[in-house]
Design an enzyme around this catalytic site. Structure first.
Site, short mmCIF file in Angstrom:
data_model
loop_
_atom_site.label_atom_id
_atom_site.label_comp_id
_atom_site.label_asym_id
_atom_site.label_seq_id
_atom_site.Cartn_x
_atom_site.Cartn_y
_atom_site.Cartn_z
N GLU A 177 0.68 -1.33 0.14
CA GLU A 177 0.19 0.22 -0.27
C GLU A 177 0.84 1.01 -0.16
O GLU A 177 1.56 1.94 1.22
CB GLU A 177 -0.28 0.14 1.27
CG GLU A 177 -1.57 1.04 0.83
CD GLU A 177 -2.70 1.41 1.93
OE1 GLU A 177 -2.51 -0.23 3.14
OE2 GLU A 177 -3.92 2.41 2.30
N LYS A 219 -2.65 -1.76 -3.36
CA LYS A 219 -3.69 -1.33 -2.61
C LYS A 219 -3.31 0.51 -2.86
O LYS A 219 -2.29 0.94 -1.61
CB LYS A 219 -3.40 -1.43 -0.82
CG LYS A 219 -4.82 -0.27 -0.59
CD LYS A 219 -5.25 -1.13 0.89
CE LYS A 219 -5.83 -0.05 2.15
NZ LYS A 219 -6.38 -0.91 2.91
#
Ligand code: 13P
Length: 337
Positions: A177, A219
């Protein structure tokens, strides 16, 4: 590395019609959110709020995995079962946030480097034994006043790849992420350019460090103008720029992209995902969700009034709306049904 296990877990986390619930707010963040809705924060209130969500009837139809915080993975459901066991019994994968937070980057005022590599192998081993099958590490990239520096991009990309490599060795699918933050007055093109830089640097580090891409998930943020930019772009432009940026910077053998919501309204986050999945082009990866606030903000407000069932139905509704966005079948009219 058990590539078969990793690939299976990654594929199932982005199975048709399903996405991830990010319920991994650190104790500090969760406490602030509870206090903002008038609930005093403690391990017990954090547990009660989350256990109520995980007791929602039928949510496993829309939620493939739940990201937990270290405190939560050790807590119990009201019936005494461990939380990861209760999730697994529904076919929902327990996940775990393994970074220890974004700290100041040396000699780069206002920039952050995410920490948590020390001891990570042992922690992953313990989390796997508790039932976790995937993990999350969030890098924070801010835009503005010369930010982000090359140092910020390269240190965070390096740390993300090292984290991913350790997780895979221990059987956990890493959610990678790198979040480009929405705050600021930058335009959408700047968000696109910075997002391209951090994505390409991250996947280059992953290549160097031997991360198994078919056993990982990304992500990212969507491509959006800064919240205080006077030139906001349309929902369709967000969808188009986001898919374009990902197509150019993300390996096509990655199984899935699970977006963060990043402070977008519930409906914007869902509408953007829906538009991306509605496009005529066939994307190489599944495009799904790993939302925190866009799934939970209103469920928390309702729970704070003492209405447990109401909170569950708000959570279930948002989960269903995002599930429909996986196939481009969401529409704003469905929001009020
Ligand atoms: P938001 O969807 O609220 O951005 O949270 C997702 C997340 O896990 C951020 O790390």
């Amino acid at each position: 590395m058990d590539t078969q296990l990793l690939e299976k877990t990654a594929r199932e986390l982005v199975a048709a019609g399903k996405g991830i619930l990010a319920a991994d707010e650190s104790n500090g963040t969760m406490s602030n959110r509870l206090e903002a809705v008038g609930v005093s924060a403690s391990p017990d209130t954090r547990n009660a709020y989350r256990a109520n969500l995980f007791s929602t009837n039928g949510y496993e139809k829309y939620i493939s995995g739940v990201i937990l915080f270290d405190e939560t993975i050790r807590q119990k459901m009201p019936d005494g079962r461990n939380i990861p066991d209760a999730l697994t019994s529904l076919g929902v994968y327990p996940g775990i946030k393994v970074d220890t937070g974004a700290k100041d980057l040396a000699n780069h005022a206002g920039e952050k480097i995410t920490e948590g590599l020390d001891g990570l192998r042992d922690r992953c081993e313990e989390y796997f034994s508790m039932g976790a099958r995937f993990a999350k590490w969030r890098a924070v990239i801010e835009i503005g006043d010369g930010k982000p520096s090359t140092a910020c991009i390269s240190t965070n990309a390096h740390a993300l790849a090292r984290y991913a490599s350790i997780c895979q060795e221990q059987g956990l699918v890493p959610i990678i992420e790198p979040e480009v933050i929405m705050a600021g007055d930058h335009d959408a093109q700047t968000c696109y350019d910075i997002t391209s830089s951090i994505l390409s640097a991250t996947f280059e580090e992953c290549r160097i460090q031997g991360v198994h891409i078919p056993g990982a998930l990304l992500k990212p943020n969507m491509i959006i103008a800064g919240t205080s930019c006077s030139e906001q772009i349309t929902r369709s432009e967000v969808a188009e720029m986001t898919v374009d940026c990902l197509t150019k910077n993300v390996p096509h053998n990655l199984p899935g992209i699970v977006f963060l919501s990043g402070g977008q309204s519930d409906e914007d986050a869902t509408a953007h995902l829906n538009l991306m999945n509605e496009m005529d082009i066939i994307h190489p990866w599944q495009l799904s969700y790993s939302f925190g606030r866009a799934l939970l903000a209103n469920a928390l407000k309702t729970w704070a009034t003492g209405d447990n069932e109401g909170s569950q139905s708000v959570f279930l509704h948002r989960s269903r709306m995002n599930s429909l966005a996986r196939t481009g079948d969401w529409s704003s009219e469905l929001e009020n049904k």
